[in-house]
Design an enzyme around this catalytic site. Structure first.
Site, PDB file in Angstrom:
ATOM      1  N   SER A  20     -23.121  23.440  14.262  1.00 30.87           N
ATOM      2  CA  SER A  20     -22.804  22.066  13.846  1.00 30.87           C
ATOM      3  C   SER A  20     -23.498  21.679  12.538  1.00 30.87           C
ATOM      4  O   SER A  20     -24.681  21.940  12.347  1.00 30.87           O
ATOM      5  CB  SER A  20     -23.227  21.081  14.944  1.00 30.87           C
ATOM      6  OG  SER A  20     -23.050  19.759  14.471  1.00 30.87           O
ATOM      7  N   LYS A  73     -15.561  16.751  25.605  1.00 33.25           N
ATOM      8  CA  LYS A  73     -14.924  15.473  25.244  1.00 33.25           C
ATOM      9  C   LYS A  73     -14.226  14.766  26.410  1.00 33.25           C
ATOM     10  O   LYS A  73     -14.101  13.553  26.413  1.00 33.25           O
ATOM     11  CB  LYS A  73     -13.910  15.689  24.109  1.00 33.25           C
ATOM     12  CG  LYS A  73     -14.549  15.946  22.751  1.00 33.25           C
ATOM     13  CD  LYS A  73     -13.485  16.021  21.671  1.00 33.25           C
ATOM     14  CE  LYS A  73     -14.094  16.290  20.311  1.00 33.25           C
ATOM     15  NZ  LYS A  73     -13.113  16.259  19.228  1.00 33.25           N
ATOM     16  N   ASN A  94     -15.259  11.174  21.710  1.00 33.19           N
ATOM     17  CA  ASN A  94     -16.054  12.002  20.788  1.00 33.19           C
ATOM     18  C   ASN A  94     -17.306  11.266  20.295  1.00 33.19           C
ATOM     19  O   ASN A  94     -18.090  11.811  19.534  1.00 33.19           O
ATOM     20  CB  ASN A  94     -15.211  12.491  19.595  1.00 33.19           C
ATOM     21  CG  ASN A  94     -14.952  11.393  18.573  1.00 33.19           C
ATOM     22  OD1 ASN A  94     -14.955  10.211  18.904  1.00 33.19           O
ATOM     23  ND2 ASN A  94     -14.738  11.772  17.329  1.00 33.19           N
ATOM     24  N   ASP A 109     -11.438  10.277  16.361  1.00 30.79           N
ATOM     25  CA  ASP A 109     -10.600  11.332  15.770  1.00 30.79           C
ATOM     26  C   ASP A 109      -9.253  10.790  15.269  1.00 30.79           C
ATOM     27  O   ASP A 109      -8.733  11.244  14.255  1.00 30.79           O
ATOM     28  CB  ASP A 109     -10.329  12.449  16.795  1.00 30.79           C
ATOM     29  CG  ASP A 109     -11.510  13.409  16.933  1.00 30.79           C
ATOM     30  OD1 ASP A 109     -12.336  13.475  16.004  1.00 30.79           O
ATOM     31  OD2 ASP A 109     -11.609  14.080  17.975  1.00 30.79           O
ATOM     32  N   SER A 133      -0.966  21.047  21.132  1.00 31.32           N
ATOM     33  CA  SER A 133      -0.993  20.038  22.202  1.00 31.32           C
ATOM     34  C   SER A 133      -2.366  19.899  22.826  1.00 31.32           C
ATOM     35  O   SER A 133      -2.498  19.559  24.001  1.00 31.32           O
ATOM     36  CB  SER A 133       0.035  20.384  23.286  1.00 31.32           C
ATOM     37  OG  SER A 133       1.322  20.177  22.796  1.00 31.32           O
ATOM     38  N   GLY A 134      -3.412  20.132  22.048  1.00 34.30           N
ATOM     39  CA  GLY A 134      -4.769  19.967  22.550  1.00 34.30           C
ATOM     40  C   GLY A 134      -5.310  18.589  22.186  1.00 34.30           C
ATOM     41  O   GLY A 134      -4.545  17.640  21.963  1.00 34.30           O
ATOM     42  N   GLY A 135      -6.642  18.493  22.107  1.00 38.82           N
ATOM     43  CA  GLY A 135      -7.302  17.221  21.830  1.00 38.82           C
ATOM     44  C   GLY A 135      -6.903  16.630  20.484  1.00 38.82           C
ATOM     45  O   GLY A 135      -6.628  15.423  20.379  1.00 38.82           O
ATOM     46  N   ALA A 136      -6.847  17.463  19.446  1.00 42.86           N
ATOM     47  CA  ALA A 136      -6.506  16.954  18.107  1.00 42.86           C
ATOM     48  C   ALA A 136      -5.059  16.450  18.088  1.00 42.86           C
ATOM     49  O   ALA A 136      -4.751  15.436  17.445  1.00 42.86           O
ATOM     50  CB  ALA A 136      -6.712  18.053  17.063  1.00 42.86           C
ATOM     51  N   TYR A 220     -10.633  22.641   9.283  1.00 39.42           N
ATOM     52  CA  TYR A 220     -11.468  22.294   8.118  1.00 39.42           C
ATOM     53  C   TYR A 220     -12.294  23.444   7.561  1.00 39.42           C
ATOM     54  O   TYR A 220     -12.968  23.278   6.546  1.00 39.42           O
ATOM     55  CB  TYR A 220     -12.353  21.072   8.412  1.00 39.42           C
ATOM     56  CG  TYR A 220     -13.250  21.209   9.611  1.00 39.42           C
ATOM     57  CD1 TYR A 220     -12.816  20.793  10.861  1.00 39.42           C
ATOM     58  CD2 TYR A 220     -14.532  21.737   9.495  1.00 39.42           C
ATOM     59  CE1 TYR A 220     -13.624  20.919  11.965  1.00 39.42           C
ATOM     60  CE2 TYR A 220     -15.352  21.858  10.595  1.00 39.42           C
ATOM     61  CZ  TYR A 220     -14.891  21.443  11.828  1.00 39.42           C
ATOM     62  OH  TYR A 220     -15.709  21.565  12.925  1.00 39.42           O
ATOM     63  N   GLY A 241      -8.375  19.229   6.358  1.00 42.04           N
ATOM     64  CA  GLY A 241      -9.098  18.954   7.605  1.00 42.04           C
ATOM     65  C   GLY A 241     -10.409  18.229   7.329  1.00 42.04           C
ATOM     66  O   GLY A 241     -10.884  17.437   8.155  1.00 42.04           O
TER      67      GLY A 241
END
Ligand code: NAP
Length: 273
Positions: A20, A73, A94, A109, A133-136, A220, A241
């Site tokens: 991170s 999340k 998040n 997000d 089709s995920g979190g983003a 990103y 991104g």
């Protein structure tokens, strides 16, 4: 060292979390804004089975803010006192803010998707193709719905695309019909395809992109993904991104500190990390 007994702690949690950039980014911004005695930002690896104890620790220690990344999340939500309406609709948190022991979850997000797109003009009435089709993707679908954009979700696992379409009022297509994305004003890649360490390919064939489209890649790293390179070649408008990262972060910063950080400071700090 300006940390003192009144310095408030913010942190990022995930598993893993060692990669991170949060601590370097936020502490540099605190420094630039002269806030380094008020806030400090650290990273903490938390395993799934430690989440409940972690949340108790946040209350006990009076930790001010927590940025939540993969894979927590969704699972963290059940341990919080309140969830804001947008995070509830998206189904993921998040950002956690601790106000005197009351923990509230947010999702920033979707702002990371909406704000960079809004710079290109009115979104209402436009069409978008969301890949993944995920979190983003859920954040993207929520953002499209909020901005009056008609959207179609394309995903490898069609049932997941159908679920997002039904949750946020869009339509869906199987991955075999990806060519139909040609007709969309906006294309959003919310799969990890193109991400360093995952694949260096483009999720889309060059011929699906044209100059009147906006192509937004949630990935990103690298900064210029293969998809964005192709889109640029096709003279489409592009959104990196990193713009998503910046705009979701600006909102997160405000929730933790009550203060605004400019896009320029955020971008410049990020580019020096
Ligand atoms: P996720 O929940 O794991 O969802 C990934 C989606 O991509 C799934 O729908 C999956 O399809 C699809 N997918 C994965 N590999 C694929 C492939 N080879 N071909 C086609 N589809 C594929 O991930 P996420 O959290 O939504 O994140 C997605 C990307 O967005 C990641 O690269 C992440 O780093 C990025 N992201 C960026 C920001 C930012 O601030 N810029 C914020 C959040 C996420 P199935 O459903 O069929 O498995």
């Amino acid at each position: 060292m300006k940390i003192n007994s009144n310095t408030k702690i913010c942190m990022v949690i995930g598993d893993p979390v060692e990669h991170s950039i949060g601590p370097k980014l936020y502490n540099s911004i605190y420094g630039k804004l002269g806030m380094e005695s008020e806030f400090v930002y650290v990273a903490c690896r938390i395993k799934e089975e430690q989440l409940e104890d972690f949340v108790k620790g946040v209350r006990a220690m009076g930790i001010r803010g927590v940025s939540v990344t993969i894979p927590h999340k969704i699972n963290i939500m059940k341990f919080l006192d309140k969830i804001d309406d947008c995070a509830k609709a998206i189904g993921a948190v998040n950002t956690i803010v601790n106000d005197d022991g009351i923990l509230k979850g947010f999702n920033t997000d979707f702002l990371g998707i909406a704000k960079p797109l809004q710079k290109f003009g009115i979104l209402n009435g436009k069409s978008a193709g969301i890949i993944g089709s995920g979190g983003a993707a859920r954040a993207a679908a929520f953002a499209m719905n909020k901005n009056g954009v008609k959207f179609t979700v394309f995903n490898r696992t069609t049932e997941r695309a159908e679920k997002i379409a039904s949750d946020f009022g869009g339509s869906f297509e199987s991955f075999e019909n990806l060519i139909k994305i040609k007709n969309c004003d906006i294309i959003i890649n919310s799969t990890p395809v193109g991400m360093k360490g995952y694949s260096n390919e483009s999720i889309l064939n060059e011929s699906y992109i044209s100059k009147n489209q906006i192509v937004f890649d949630c990935v990103y790293t690298p900064y210029d993904t293969e998809l964005l390179k192709i889109a640029e070649k096709r003279k489409a408008k592009i959104i990196h991104g990193q713009d998503m990262l910046i705009h979701q972060g600006i909102e997160q910063f405000k929730l933790y500190t009550g203060k605004s950080v400019s896009e320029d400071i955020f971008r410049e700090t990020l580019s020096n990390i």
